[in-house]
Design a protein around this motif. Structure first.
Motif, mmCIF file in Angstrom:
data_model
loop_
_atom_site.group_PDB
_atom_site.id
_atom_site.type_symbol
_atom_site.label_atom_id
_atom_site.label_comp_id
_atom_site.label_asym_id
_atom_site.label_seq_id
_atom_site.Cartn_x
_atom_site.Cartn_y
_atom_site.Cartn_z
ATOM 1 N N LEU A 35 0.844 -1.188 0.000
ATOM 2 C CA LEU A 35 0.000 0.000 0.000
ATOM 3 C C LEU A 35 0.883 1.243 0.000
ATOM 4 C CD1 LEU A 35 -2.835 1.349 0.389
ATOM 5 C CD2 LEU A 35 -2.474 1.084 2.855
ATOM 6 N N LEU A 36 0.521 2.204 -0.835
ATOM 7 C CA LEU A 36 1.186 3.507 -0.880
ATOM 8 C C LEU A 36 0.155 4.580 -0.594
ATOM 9 C CD1 LEU A 36 3.171 3.062 -4.203
ATOM 10 C CD2 LEU A 36 4.154 3.263 -1.935
ATOM 11 N N LEU A 37 0.524 5.574 0.208
ATOM 12 C CA LEU A 37 -0.332 6.726 0.484
ATOM 13 C C LEU A 37 0.446 7.984 0.111
ATOM 14 C CD1 LEU A 37 -1.719 5.718 3.990
ATOM 15 C CD2 LEU A 37 -2.809 5.384 1.757
ATOM 16 N N PHE A 38 -0.123 8.780 -0.765
ATOM 17 C CA PHE A 38 0.485 10.024 -1.227
ATOM 18 C C PHE A 38 -0.328 11.175 -0.660
ATOM 19 C CE2 PHE A 38 1.162 6.748 -4.388
ATOM 20 C CZ PHE A 38 2.518 6.844 -4.657
ATOM 21 N N SER A 39 0.288 11.966 0.217
ATOM 22 C CA SER A 39 -0.406 13.058 0.890
ATOM 23 C C SER A 39 0.086 14.399 0.356
ATOM 24 C CB SER A 39 -0.136 12.971 2.394
ATOM 25 O OG SER A 39 -0.749 14.040 3.072
ATOM 26 N N PHE A 40 -0.861 15.252 -0.040
ATOM 27 C CA PHE A 40 -0.564 16.576 -0.582
ATOM 28 C C PHE A 40 -0.949 17.620 0.454
ATOM 29 C CE2 PHE A 40 -0.895 13.712 -4.048
ATOM 30 C CZ PHE A 40 0.006 14.168 -4.985
ATOM 31 N N GLN A 41 -0.010 18.484 0.828
ATOM 32 C CA GLN A 41 -0.201 19.405 1.942
ATOM 33 C C GLN A 41 -0.499 20.850 1.547
ATOM 34 O OE1 GLN A 41 -0.254 18.254 5.037
ATOM 35 N NE2 GLN A 41 0.263 16.202 4.373
ATOM 36 N N THR A 42 -0.571 21.162 0.283
ATOM 37 C CA THR A 42 -0.728 22.552 -0.145
ATOM 38 C C THR A 42 -2.162 23.032 0.011
ATOM 39 O OG1 THR A 42 -1.083 21.805 -2.392
ATOM 40 C CG2 THR A 42 1.171 22.377 -1.783
ATOM 41 N N ASP A 43 -2.407 24.322 -0.279
ATOM 42 C CA ASP A 43 -3.764 24.859 -0.189
ATOM 43 C C ASP A 43 -4.666 24.150 -1.196
ATOM 44 O OD1 ASP A 43 -4.221 26.614 -2.729
ATOM 45 O OD2 ASP A 43 -2.224 27.189 -2.023
ATOM 46 N N LEU A 78 -2.811 3.848 -3.129
ATOM 47 C CA LEU A 78 -2.540 2.908 -4.214
ATOM 48 C C LEU A 78 -2.313 1.533 -3.597
ATOM 49 C CD1 LEU A 78 -1.905 2.405 -7.243
ATOM 50 C CD2 LEU A 78 0.457 3.046 -6.738
ATOM 51 N N VAL A 79 -3.212 0.594 -3.884
ATOM 52 C CA VAL A 79 -3.105 -0.780 -3.403
ATOM 53 C C VAL A 79 -2.437 -1.594 -4.502
ATOM 54 C CG1 VAL A 79 -4.382 -2.819 -2.629
ATOM 55 C CG2 VAL A 79 -5.199 -0.539 -2.005
ATOM 56 N N LYS A 86 10.122 -5.569 -2.523
ATOM 57 C CA LYS A 86 10.956 -5.281 -3.691
ATOM 58 C C LYS A 86 10.115 -4.655 -4.814
ATOM 59 C CE LYS A 86 14.152 -7.581 -6.850
ATOM 60 N NZ LYS A 86 14.726 -8.889 -7.244
ATOM 61 N N GLY A 87 8.940 -5.219 -5.054
ATOM 62 C CA GLY A 87 8.038 -4.666 -6.065
ATOM 63 C C GLY A 87 7.520 -3.291 -5.667
ATOM 64 N N LEU A 88 7.290 -3.106 -4.372
ATOM 65 C CA LEU A 88 6.855 -1.812 -3.861
ATOM 66 C C LEU A 88 7.908 -0.746 -4.145
ATOM 67 C CD1 LEU A 88 4.921 -0.060 -2.087
ATOM 68 C CD2 LEU A 88 6.205 -0.882 -0.119
ATOM 69 N N ILE A 107 3.844 7.494 2.382
ATOM 70 C CA ILE A 107 3.851 6.464 3.413
ATOM 71 C C ILE A 107 3.612 5.152 2.687
ATOM 72 C CG2 ILE A 107 2.728 5.566 5.491
ATOM 73 C CD1 ILE A 107 1.763 8.433 6.051
ATOM 74 N N SER A 108 4.394 4.131 2.998
ATOM 75 C CA SER A 108 4.214 2.851 2.311
ATOM 76 C C SER A 108 4.366 1.704 3.289
ATOM 77 C CB SER A 108 5.229 2.713 1.177
ATOM 78 O OG SER A 108 6.543 2.665 1.698
ATOM 79 N N GLY A 109 3.825 0.563 2.899
ATOM 80 C CA GLY A 109 3.969 -0.631 3.715
ATOM 81 C C GLY A 109 3.533 -1.861 2.952
ATOM 82 N N THR A 110 4.052 -3.006 3.382
ATOM 83 C CA THR A 110 3.656 -4.293 2.826
ATOM 84 C C THR A 110 2.986 -5.083 3.944
ATOM 85 O OG1 THR A 110 5.432 -4.248 1.209
ATOM 86 C CG2 THR A 110 4.497 -6.406 1.703
#
Length: 128
Positions: A35-43, A78-79, A86-88, A107-110
């Motif tokens: 799992l990947l998490l992409f966080s956007f912090q702008t206005d 993104l799942v 390794k693929g992550l 943030i990512s994790g398997t």
């Protein structure tokens, strides 16, 4: 947001449910799941533009079987079914190579990383 982009990114509730189902599948089959998490912090105005551009990058650099969705209004998840550490890393490298200027926190994790329980428990809340 264009219709094509809307259809490629699941709404939060559908994304969380898809994550739950993939997690259960991984538990039963002992298959890898990342799992990947992409966080956007702008206005909000800048964030929407960045996220639209980022969605395009995701579409071009991920597999059809990868599940893309909103975790909340500033986080895209993104799942990656059947993907080990390794693929992550390969996936992250590919996305980052094709993204030269958009800023986000990753943030990512398997599985069984705690990130899975956290996103599933918080549902529509932000997974900081």
């Amino acid at each position: 947001m264009s219709k094509n982009m809307q259809n490629s990114i699941l709404p939060t509730l559908h994304f969380v449910e898809s994550l739950r189902l993939e997690k259960r599948r991984a538990e039963r089959s002992k298959a890898h799941l990342s799992l990947l998490l992409f966080s956007f912090q702008t206005d909000s105005t800048t964030r929407q533009e960045q996220m639209l551009e980022f969605i395009s990058i995701l579409q071009k650099n991920t597999r059809e079987t990868d599940i893309k969705g909103w975790v909340n209004n500033r986080v895209i998840g993104l799942v990656l079914p059947y993907t080990d550490e390794k693929g992550l890393k390969k996936c992250v490298d590919k996305i980052e190579t094709n993204n030269r200027h958009l800023r986000y926190t990753l943030i990512s994790g398997t599985y069984p990383d705690h990130i899975f329980s956290r996103v599933l428990a918080e549902g529509v809340d932000k997974p900081d």
